[in-house]
Design an enzyme around this catalytic site. Structure first.
Site, PDB file in Angstrom:
ATOM      1  CD  GLN A  43      31.769  38.824  38.138  1.00 37.13           C
ATOM      2  OE1 GLN A  43      31.117  39.858  38.130  1.00 37.13           O
ATOM      3  NE2 GLN A  43      32.863  38.859  38.841  1.00 37.13           N
ATOM      4  CE  LYS A  94      33.426  37.985  42.766  1.00 36.87           C
ATOM      5  NZ  LYS A  94      34.398  38.649  42.255  1.00 36.87           N
ATOM      6  CB  CYS A 130      41.163  35.146  38.696  1.00 34.24           C
ATOM      7  SG  CYS A 130      42.026  36.127  40.242  1.00 34.24           S
ATOM      8  CG  HIS A 184      37.363  33.325  39.065  1.00 30.52           C
ATOM      9  ND1 HIS A 184      38.096  32.857  39.959  1.00 30.52           N
ATOM     10  CD2 HIS A 184      37.463  34.641  39.223  1.00 30.52           C
ATOM     11  CE1 HIS A 184      38.726  33.677  40.812  1.00 30.52           C
ATOM     12  NE2 HIS A 184      38.215  35.029  40.321  1.00 30.52           N
ATOM     13  CG  ASP A 216      31.486  30.814  39.217  1.00 32.92           C
ATOM     14  OD1 ASP A 216      30.819  31.498  40.024  1.00 32.92           O
ATOM     15  OD2 ASP A 216      32.710  31.126  39.026  1.00 32.92           O
TER      16      ASP A 216
END
Ligand code: PLP
Lengths: 410, 141
Positions: free
Chosen positions: A203, A226, A364, A123, A200
């Site tokens: 997600q 999220k 993104c 991202h 990261d």
């Protein structure tokens, strides 16, 4: 245990909203997930009963707010199995967490000619802060590529990691492709070369049980919005040994020990990295969101979402001229796709008319689009409150759009 | 016809559509039929880049009226652009400058021209108005 879908859907009031008179089908969960009343109720309660600035008051309310926020930190600590609660830093979100590390770790450990390694499927928020750092420090940004299935080419790691590599930043799950990356393997290899790793997990925390100690992750970042929590709150997990050495990034209240005009000494962890009044009500909301998903169980959530993914993938593949971007063996519950001859924005606009919320564009992650030579995709991302019936609605919707175009084109 | 009359005509046409599908099918048809811009005009200079779709746009002054061409990679956006062209093409700079654009609202496509949509259409309308202003000044000099 299985999912009691009817009960769960009642927790999310927005799911019974009508859009242009049609029942909402919300498939933009990878962008922002919906928030259950268990979270909004707690936040409302704090606003209505205990609201007060934390860490500084002598009075009852301030103590209640402080206690709520610090309990939330412990909930996050347990959620990701961090060794210490002071390794959990509250931020505005994933983006701010990455920026914090890029600035503070970068200040401390990166100099001219050093290298930062990211992957091709990041991202923008896990690319741009590193790029800015590299520009500042005259360091070099290197990229780990992925193959056409959307799987990272780990065989390239040995040549990409050199003795100048200072950090590797990679996502656990790609928001544009859905790929679940083998982060344990990546971390182990990087560590064998003495390179720390930032994961990261924006997600992945909502789908997979994360154990930062078992992974031996050096940094791990994610966002509340999220994870069925509120917006404006996120987490930076960092190993104590790094966080202690790293300089503060922002200055202000809360992060100090003593201030004179000659010199300031800094507060201890985690407060050193939390300048100013934090978004404590959102911290408390995030804690409630963690309680909520843990009560259902991430393994139960993951299994059900995989079922939705398999069901949807099979149906998608039966649609003529359908191309799915991201066909990795290990995938999370999202499908990025294009139907030949139909622009993603047209598809998204028409699905919207049917009450179906999907994401369109680059997500993104422009380098991912560049890899495939496309401008963007349509992305449908599923959460545990979604149903197979809703996927049927989406499939019928896509087929309707194809028909509208079929009659006009070719 | 004046800009106002053309808008009335379009509104009239859209009244006939019972549901959204007919409306969008018509936009798809308009988008497909619009000849667009030859690739030599699909230049970066003529590009209005929304992050969702691209609009190419070209305007020139000819015999006292403005000639407008546009293209988009998204068909529905192109269809809406076709409607904008129908309204503004062959109008005088002054008429364009002073035009009150209300048909988009009335045919229920307002959402596509709201500034939060990054499809290039909002910028296109702005550009058309700017050209109206610029050409008007040029003619009066
Ligand atoms: C993989 C990934 N990283 C980072 C981000 C950025 O998160 P936020 O906008 O909450 O900071 C996102 C959200 O879109 C994401 O999907």
């Amino acid at each position: 245990m299985t999912i009691d879908i009817n009960k769960i859907r009642h927790d999310f009031l927005i799911l019974s909203e009508k859009i242009y008179g049609k029942s909402l089908v919300y498939f933009d969960n990878a962008a922002t997930s919906q928030t259950p009343t268990q979270v909004t109720d707690v936040m409302l309660e704090y606003y209505n009963k205990y609201n007060s600035n934390i860490h500084r008051g002598v009075h009852y309310l301030s103590n209640k707010s402080t206690e709520g926020a610090e309990n939330a930190r412990i909930k996050v600590q347990k959620f990701i199995n961090a060794e210490h609660s002071h390794e959990v830093i509250f931020t505005r979100g994933t983006t701010e967490s990455v920026n914090l590390v890029a600035n503070s770790f970068g200040e401390c450990y990166i100099s001219e000619g050093d290298e930062v390694l990211v992957s091709e499927m990041e991202h923008h928020s896990n690319i741009v802060p590193w790029q800015m750092l590299c520009q500042r420090k005259k360091a070099i940004l290197k990229v780990l590529p992925f193959n056409d299935n959307g799987e990272l080419m780990l065989e390239k790691l040995p040549e990409l990691i050199t003795d100048r590599t200072k950090i590797l930043a990679v996502n656990h799950i790609s928001n544009a492709l859905g790929t679940t990356n083998p982060i344990k393997e990546i971390i182990d290899f990087a560590h064998s070369k003495n390179v720390p790793v930032l994961i990261d997990a924006a997600q992945s925390v909502q789908h997979k049980k994360i154990d930062v100690q078992a992974l031996d992750a050096d940094f791990l970042v994610f966002s509340g919005h999220k994870l069925y929590g509120p917006t404006g709150i996120g987490v930076l997990y960092g190993k104590e040994k790094y966080l202690n050495e790293m300089p503060p990034w922002q200055g202000g209240g809360e992060m100090i020990q003593e201030v004179t005009f000659e010199k300031t000494t800094y507060n201890e962890l985690p407060f050193k990295f939390e300048a100013g009044t934090p978004n404590y009500i959102a911290e408390i909301g995030l804690g409630a969101a963690i309680d909520y998903v843990e009560a259902i169980g991430l393994d139960v959530i993951d299994a059900y979402e995989q079922e939705l993914l398999d069901y949807a993938t099979e149906k998608f593949q039966a649609i003529p001229n359908m191309k799915i971007y991201g066909t990795a063996k290990h995938k999370s519950s999202l499908i990025s796709f294009l139907v030949e001859g139909i622009h993603f924005y047209d598809m998204g606009m028409l699905l919207d008319q049917m009450g179906i919320a999907v994401r369109t564009g680059t997500h993104c992650a422009e380098p991912v689009m560049t890899h495939f030579g496309i401008e963007g995709t349509v992305r449908a991302s599923f959460a545990f409150y979604n149903t197979k019936e809703e996927i049927d609605v989406l499939i019928a919707g896509i087929e309707k759009v194809c028909k509208m175009f079929g009659a006009k084109t070719v | 016809m004046t800009i106002k009359e053309i808008q009335e005509e379009i509104i009239e046409e859209f009244v006939g559509f019972d549901d959204w599908m007919d409306k969008y099918a018509y936009l798809i048809e308009l988008g497909t039929d619009l000849s667009g811009l030859e690739s030599q005009y699909q230049t970066d200079q003529n590009l209005i880049k929304g992050c969702q779709s691209k609009v190419w746009f070209n305007a020139k002054l000819e015999d006292g009226v403005v000639k407008i061409e546009a293209d988009s990679d998204a068909i529905i956006v192109k269809g809406i652009a076709a409607l904008l062209i129908r309204v503004f093409n062959n109008q005088t700079p002054e008429a364009i400058m002073n035009a009150d654009l209300h048909f988009i609202d009335e045919i229920g496509l307002k959402q596509h021209l709201s500034p939060t949509r990054s499809n290039g259409l909002v910028a296109m309308v702005k550009q058309i108005k700017m050209y109206g202003l610029a050409f008007n000044q040029k003619m009066n000099n």
